[in-house]
Design an enzyme around this catalytic site. Structure first.
Site, PDB file in Angstrom:
ATOM      1  N   ALA A 147       0.727  -1.218   0.310  1.00  0.00           N
ATOM      2  CA  ALA A 147       0.034   0.022   0.049  1.00  0.00           C
ATOM      3  C   ALA A 147       1.042   0.977  -0.143  1.00  0.00           C
ATOM      4  CB  ALA A 147      -0.847  -0.172   1.018  1.00  0.00           C
ATOM      5  N   THR A 175       3.318  -7.805   1.829  1.00  0.00           N
ATOM      6  CA  THR A 175       3.215  -7.988   0.365  1.00  0.00           C
ATOM      7  C   THR A 175       4.271  -8.900  -0.425  1.00  0.00           C
ATOM      8  OG1 THR A 175       2.140  -5.651   0.658  1.00  0.00           O
ATOM      9  CG2 THR A 175       2.526  -6.508  -1.667  1.00  0.00           C
ATOM     10  N   ARG A 421     -13.078 -17.972   4.093  1.00  0.00           N
ATOM     11  CA  ARG A 421     -11.873 -18.229   5.093  1.00  0.00           C
ATOM     12  C   ARG A 421     -12.174 -18.324   6.363  1.00  0.00           C
ATOM     13  NH1 ARG A 421      -7.113 -14.496   2.794  1.00  0.00           N
ATOM     14  NH2 ARG A 421      -6.559 -15.898   0.902  1.00  0.00           N
ATOM     15  N   GLU A 559      -3.832  -2.603   4.990  1.00  0.00           N
ATOM     16  CA  GLU A 559      -4.219  -3.300   6.110  1.00  0.00           C
ATOM     17  C   GLU A 559      -4.339  -2.488   7.379  1.00  0.00           C
ATOM     18  OE1 GLU A 559      -2.271  -6.858   6.578  1.00  0.00           O
ATOM     19  OE2 GLU A 559      -3.317  -7.701   8.457  1.00  0.00           O
ATOM     20  N   LEU A 575      -4.509  -7.688  -2.065  1.00  0.00           N
ATOM     21  CA  LEU A 575      -3.502  -6.848  -3.375  1.00  0.00           C
ATOM     22  C   LEU A 575      -4.416  -5.816  -3.963  1.00  0.00           C
ATOM     23  CD1 LEU A 575      -1.139  -9.765  -4.126  1.00  0.00           C
ATOM     24  CD2 LEU A 575      -0.588  -7.180  -3.712  1.00  0.00           C
TER      25      LEU A 575
END
Ligand code: ADP
Length: 593
Positions: A147, A175, A421, A559, A575
């Site tokens: 980011a 990342t 998830r 995040e 992403l």
């Protein structure tokens, strides 16, 4: 991937003297000596050239460590040994295994050269610090992960000078070690699949919003899905090359993951680094510089206070704005225990995480200190795909859902593999020893030498015990310790269901039958992956104060920002989020929105 890194640093006379002095009585051997050690990913082999006891050169001739972060460890250790004759080098935070392995391998080589390595463990002088360094730029970005770098490049493209503060010794953050799936509706490659994959921005929106139990800010989700493909074009213009196959990242719910040709997040970080390195990019990076405090004047964020590796204070003034991009807090056990309300108090040290040690929630603390509103802090994403020993994503045999099925230690499937998830993780917690075993055949990675999205081959994973491989399903069942008959029945049922197009638990996405030997299986456990909460932002990535107003001069992306995904993040959306909102935050800061 064998990388042949040669860092030939030359040997200053002074260095020779240091080595000679450091090794009294040693047999002054001459030659090239090898040493090896197990690194983060596989065996590392070094060659050390010694001339009558003097170290001339060190090459890492074989390794499979993560590029970028391992480069720093190699450079530091080799430079210290060759130039200073000192083996006492601090572990590079985030590359601990790599640093330790390199020191061990070098020690082995030096020992066989007759060099007294004990004498080379000399104390290091710690920097005294105490100075204050002043700097200034239009836009300050805190955090050099996905980011932050997107924000830095975007701010520079919008005419700003930029300073990036990164607390670790390398750029990339989590990342860099991510599986690199980037969800975007991309009909050109989705329709080229056989059968074609139908998709739409509305479907991407709906799946994202529903999978987060509609707790995300729908306006934010809209912006993310609508700008996803444009972000892919932007990255392509920066030089990123993409794989032409579409994948479904676990928990991705639909095949819309675009992945770069390079594994992990390497491709993203490399193109940002190339942009920064260009003459006139107007982006300066300060590594090992940890931001500690936001500076405000009359309610506006006008700068950042930080501490660097030399223990100096760095005060950076922002003409236009500050972008917070410090990532999540999955490595901060106290913080996740304090905020989490989703997992019933179990997120203590026993639950590992997939991320780097930099994920400590610093940005949330700094934002809170100036009144930023926090949203979604009660939600934490776990995935049931952690390495049983480390919690890391490495060693995961199947990065794409349609190739795999998941079984328990009883040899049976227990869930639709294409589930959310949080549902996958809850189901894994209900299985014996919380183990989920990923099973696949060799249809998509036939030779064992192909690299997966985590930069690993099946050969490697089998060699190092992360996964098991057998030519028959019976042998595989024995290797992984599940009842043979139950396992065979599971595969038979699964294959029959693939033929029918729908199997137990409602799964409908398959690459094909599990029938191409050799067969593979790897046990995994739940691990913390993504912290859902953070600073509240609006669609311009402006941070919102607790009083509901925008905090002037303050932006956030990635995040560290909350409210983007809700209770549960769709696999492959991180992403998308960090790139789309990183770009927006950089532009907003540059334009003083
Ligand atoms: P995101 O995906 O949101 O970009 P990453 O984990 O990839 O998150 O990147 C966040 C980066 O921020 C990491 O490189 C981390 O080391 C860095 N970081 C975290 N806290 C600080 C801080 N206080 N000062 C500077 N950098 C920080």
């Amino acid at each position: 991937m064998k990388r042949f890194i040669t860092i030939f640093l030359g040997v200053a006379l002074a260095a020779s003297l240091i080595i000679a002095c450091a090794t009294p009585g040693a047999q002054r051997q001459t030659g090239v000596f090898r040493g090896s050690a197990v690194g983060y990913v596989g065996t590392m082999i070094v060659e050390v050239e010694v001339n009558r006891g003097n170290i001339r050169r060190i090459d890492v001739v074989q390794h499979n460590e993560t590029p970028i972060l391992s480069d720093v460890a190699f450079q530091r250790v080799i430079s210290a040994v060759v130039n200073e004759g000192n083996l006492n080098v601090d572990n590079v935070t985030g590359a601990t295994f790599t640093t330790m392995a390199l020191r061990t391998a070098i020690t082995e080589a030096l020992t066989s050269a007759g060099i007294d390595t004990g004498a080379m463990m000399r104390p290091r002088q710690r920097p005294v610090g105490g100075q204050t360094i002043y700097k200034q730029a239009d836009v300050i970005v805190i955090g050099g992960g996905g980011a932050g770098l997107a924000a830095a490049v975007s701010a520079a493209q919008n005419g700003s000078s930029v300073i990036v503060l990164e607390k670790l010794a390398f750029l990339g953050g989590c990342t860099l070690i991510s599986g690199s799936g980037f969800n975007a509706v991309n009909p050109r490659i989705q329709m080229a699949e056989n059968p074609p994959i139908y998709d739409s921005i509305d479907l991407h929106f709906q799946q994202t919003w529903d999978a987060g139990d509609r707790r995300a800010d729908p306006a934010i989700v809209r912006v993310m899905v609508e700008n996803a493909l444009d972000a892919i074009y932007w990255l392509t213009d920066l030089g990123l090359e993409w794989d032409q196959r579409v994948k479904m990242i676990p928990g991705g719910l639909h095949r819309r993951a675009n992945t770069p040709t390079l594994p992990l997040g390497i491709g993203f970080i490399e193109v940002y680094q190339r942009f920064i390195d260009r003459v006139g990019s107007n982006v300066e990076v300060l590594l090992e510089t940890r931001a500690t405090e936001l500076i405000t004047e009359g309610g506006r964020v006008v700068g950042v206070k930080a501490t660097n590796a030399d223990n100096n204070t760095v005060v950076v003034r922002a003409n236009n704005g500050v972008v917070m991009a410090t990532g999540g807090y999955s490595a901060n056990v106290e913080m996740r225990m304090y905020f989490d309300r989703q997992w019933g108090g179990i997120l203590d040290r026993r639950v590992l995480n997939t991320n780097l040690p930099g994920s400590m929630g610093d940005g949330i603390v700094m934002g809170q200190a100036i009144g930023a509103n926090l949203v979604g802090m009660e939600y934490t994403q776990l995935v049931p795909f952690g390495h049983p020993g480390t919690g890391a994503p490495s060693g995961l045999i199947g990065g794409s859902v349609e190739d795999t099925l998941y079984i328990n230690l009883e040899g049976r499937r227990f869930i639709n593999e294409n589930s959310r998830r949080d549902d996958l993780t809850l189901a894994a917690f209900d299985q014996t020893d919380t183990v989920l075993i990923v099973v696949m055949d060799s249809r998509t990675l036939p030779t064992g030498y192909e690299y997966n999205i985590f930069n690993e081959t099946h050969n490697f994973m089998v060699e190092y015990g992360h996964a098991f491989r057998a030519d028959t399903l019976e042998e595989l069942a024995v290797l992984i310790g599940v009842p043979v008959n139950a396992f065979l029945q599971t595969i038979m049922d699964f294959n029959a269901a693939v033929d029918a197009g729908r199997c137990e638990f409602g799964r409908t996405d398959f690459r094909g039958r599990i029938e191409t030997p050799p067969f593979l299986a790897g046990p995994r456990v739940p691990t913390v992956h993504h912290t859902m909460g953070g600073l509240q932002i609006d669609t311009y990535a402006r941070v919102i104060h607790k009083n509901g107003n925008v905090i002037p001069g303050f932006y956030a992306a990635g995040e560290v920002a909350g409210g983007v995904h809700g209770t549960n993040r769709v696999g492959g959306n991180a992403l998308t989020d960090i790139t789309v909102f990183g770009r927006i935050a950089g532009e907003s800061a540059a334009l003083r929105r």
